[in-house]
Write a protein that holds these residues in place. Sequence first.
Motif, PDB file in Angstrom:
ATOM      1  N   UNK A 218     104.061  77.596  75.344  1.00 22.62           N
ATOM      2  CA  UNK A 218     103.205  78.315  74.421  1.00 22.62           C
ATOM      3  C   UNK A 218     103.910  79.587  73.960  1.00 22.62           C
ATOM      4  N   UNK A 219     103.590  80.063  72.769  1.00 19.05           N
ATOM      5  CA  UNK A 219     104.230  81.293  72.288  1.00 19.05           C
ATOM      6  C   UNK A 219     103.897  82.471  73.188  1.00 19.05           C
ATOM      7  N   UNK A 220     104.726  83.493  73.122  1.00 17.87           N
ATOM      8  CA  UNK A 220     104.546  84.680  73.947  1.00 17.87           C
ATOM      9  C   UNK A 220     104.571  85.934  73.089  1.00 17.87           C
ATOM     10  N   UNK A 221     104.025  86.994  73.647  1.00 16.90           N
ATOM     11  CA  UNK A 221     104.144  88.315  73.048  1.00 16.90           C
ATOM     12  C   UNK A 221     103.582  88.411  71.647  1.00 16.90           C
ATOM     13  N   UNK A 222     104.377  88.968  70.757  1.00 17.75           N
ATOM     14  CA  UNK A 222     103.937  89.199  69.375  1.00 17.75           C
ATOM     15  C   UNK A 222     103.702  87.889  68.632  1.00 17.75           C
ATOM     16  N   UNK A 223     104.482  86.856  68.970  1.00 18.27           N
ATOM     17  CA  UNK A 223     104.293  85.555  68.319  1.00 18.27           C
ATOM     18  C   UNK A 223     102.944  84.969  68.721  1.00 18.27           C
ATOM     19  N   UNK A 224     102.601  85.071  70.005  1.00 12.30           N
ATOM     20  CA  UNK A 224     101.294  84.612  70.473  1.00 12.30           C
ATOM     21  C   UNK A 224     100.177  85.354  69.753  1.00 12.30           C
ATOM     22  N   UNK A 225     100.318  86.664  69.634  1.00 12.97           N
ATOM     23  CA  UNK A 225      99.310  87.462  68.932  1.00 12.97           C
ATOM     24  C   UNK A 225      99.184  87.021  67.474  1.00 12.97           C
ATOM     25  N   UNK A 226     100.333  86.668  66.873  1.00 12.20           N
ATOM     26  CA  UNK A 226     100.308  86.223  65.489  1.00 12.20           C
ATOM     27  C   UNK A 226      99.535  84.929  65.317  1.00 12.20           C
ATOM     28  N   UNK A 227      99.729  83.972  66.227  1.00  9.08           N
ATOM     29  CA  UNK A 227      99.004  82.707  66.132  1.00  9.08           C
ATOM     30  C   UNK A 227      97.516  82.884  66.454  1.00  9.08           C
ATOM     31  N   UNK A 228      97.180  83.830  67.310  1.00  4.26           N
ATOM     32  CA  UNK A 228      95.768  84.132  67.549  1.00  4.26           C
ATOM     33  C   UNK A 228      95.131  84.691  66.286  1.00  4.26           C
ATOM     34  N   UNK A 229      95.858  85.551  65.599  1.00  2.24           N
ATOM     35  CA  UNK A 229      95.369  86.082  64.319  1.00  2.24           C
ATOM     36  C   UNK A 229      95.165  84.944  63.324  1.00  2.24           C
ATOM     37  N   UNK A 230      96.087  83.969  63.311  1.00  2.00           N
ATOM     38  CA  UNK A 230      95.939  82.817  62.415  1.00  2.00           C
ATOM     39  C   UNK A 230      94.667  82.037  62.731  1.00  2.00           C
TER      40      UNK A 230
ATOM     41  N   UNK B  46      96.137  78.213  67.798  1.00  2.00           N
ATOM     42  CA  UNK B  46      95.309  78.392  66.598  1.00  2.00           C
ATOM     43  C   UNK B  46      93.958  77.708  66.759  1.00  2.00           C
ATOM     44  N   UNK B  47      93.990  76.444  67.225  1.00  3.59           N
ATOM     45  CA  UNK B  47      92.757  75.679  67.376  1.00  3.59           C
ATOM     46  C   UNK B  47      91.849  76.281  68.456  1.00  3.59           C
ATOM     47  N   UNK B  48      92.438  76.734  69.557  1.00  2.00           N
ATOM     48  CA  UNK B  48      91.639  77.323  70.630  1.00  2.00           C
ATOM     49  C   UNK B  48      90.945  78.594  70.148  1.00  2.00           C
ATOM     50  N   UNK B  49      91.686  79.416  69.428  1.00  2.00           N
ATOM     51  CA  UNK B  49      91.097  80.649  68.898  1.00  2.00           C
ATOM     52  C   UNK B  49      89.982  80.345  67.911  1.00  2.00           C
ATOM     53  N   UNK B  50      90.249  79.412  66.987  1.00  2.00           N
ATOM     54  CA  UNK B  50      89.225  79.044  66.012  1.00  2.00           C
ATOM     55  C   UNK B  50      88.035  78.383  66.692  1.00  2.00           C
ATOM     56  N   UNK B  51      88.296  77.617  67.755  1.00  2.00           N
ATOM     57  CA  UNK B  51      87.206  76.985  68.486  1.00  2.00           C
ATOM     58  C   UNK B  51      86.290  77.999  69.131  1.00  2.00           C
ATOM     59  N   UNK B  52      86.872  79.021  69.749  1.00  2.00           N
ATOM     60  CA  UNK B  52      86.073  80.064  70.407  1.00  2.00           C
ATOM     61  C   UNK B  52      85.252  80.843  69.383  1.00  2.00           C
ATOM     62  N   UNK B  53      85.883  81.259  68.303  1.00  2.00           N
ATOM     63  CA  UNK B  53      85.176  82.077  67.307  1.00  2.00           C
ATOM     64  C   UNK B  53      84.097  81.279  66.578  1.00  2.00           C
ATOM     65  N   UNK B  54      84.408  80.027  66.222  1.00  2.00           N
ATOM     66  CA  UNK B  54      83.403  79.208  65.526  1.00  2.00           C
ATOM     67  C   UNK B  54      82.260  78.802  66.447  1.00  2.00           C
ATOM     68  N   UNK B  55      82.556  78.598  67.740  1.00  2.00           N
ATOM     69  CA  UNK B  55      81.491  78.293  68.690  1.00  2.00           C
ATOM     70  C   UNK B  55      80.535  79.474  68.812  1.00  2.00           C
ATOM     71  N   UNK B  56      81.081  80.672  68.846  1.00  2.00           N
ATOM     72  CA  UNK B  56      80.228  81.853  68.887  1.00  2.00           C
ATOM     73  C   UNK B  56      79.326  81.939  67.670  1.00  2.00           C
ATOM     74  N   UNK B  57      79.869  81.647  66.492  1.00  2.00           N
ATOM     75  CA  UNK B  57      79.064  81.672  65.271  1.00  2.00           C
ATOM     76  C   UNK B  57      78.014  80.563  65.280  1.00  2.00           C
TER      77      UNK B  57
END
Length: 300
Positions: free
Chosen positions: A60-72, A184-195
């Motif tokens: 899995x990506x690390x550091x700033x790259x990981x943060x970038x994909x979370x933002x995506x 990306x999918x995990x982040x979108x899954x968490x945020x969309x589940x909350x909504x």
Amino acid sequence: MSHRRAVALVLLSAVGFGSMALFAKAAYASGVTPSTLLALRFVLAALMLAPLVWIKGWALPRGRVLAGYIVMGCMYTAQSQSYFTALLHASSGLVGMLLYVYPVLVTLLALLLGWERLDRRMLTLMLVAVGGMAITLGGKLQGEPIGIALALLAATIYAVYILLGNRLSRSRQDTNPMAACVVIMSTAGVTNTGLALWSGVALPATAGGWLAVAAIALFSTAVAIACFLSGVKAVGAAQASILSTLEPVITLGLGVAMLHESVSASQLLGGALVLTAVVLLAQRAPARATPGVLAQAGQV
């Protein structure tokens, strides 16, 4: 990766995204709501991709790259929510047309940042593709100002999303696209589940509805995004976004073939223009910025 293979991957992603409307109609018929569908789409996609990433040993990506994909992932949530909310306040034709100004936005932003160098040929094909898109999605174009604003917001978010994905794909970590998709999918899954929990959950009531949701998660999300991330690294953000204008043409074709929807002569003309631009774009590799500029763009 060869240019031809990269183009094929981007076109496969367009097929995946373009077929999503067909599956979504089947899911809606089973009683699922848009917010619940989005939550299931991303959660299931993440669950499908995670075992493959673990078996293959892709880091899995690390550091700033990981943060970038979370933002995506957060941007994907914002784009999806903006688009589906816009449909409540404007016609689907108008929303679709406004969303697909994103290739122009991608190109303009890439030029301003110095990440792409486009010649006159590509610029002409971009205008042909977007013009064909406007004709294809034409029809009863009515909408409230809030619907128009949300559709343009969705296009802007998606343009920035594509450029960010292009930048991250060139990072020194060289993250496998599947591993990036899991983030990306995990982040979108968490945020969309909350909504979805906030607005009320409504699950599919039939087996057909669940199959449609699974098709959206696997083919129209996991496979489509992985193919796009793989292809954009080789062809560049601008050309990949232009090739992706094939998506609504695929949606239109599936609607006619599977749902027996009618199609007008103007829509056929628009589809032909898009297909022409896609074929011509696929025949030659895109112009690139200088190596120095690309190196700077990839330093994440």
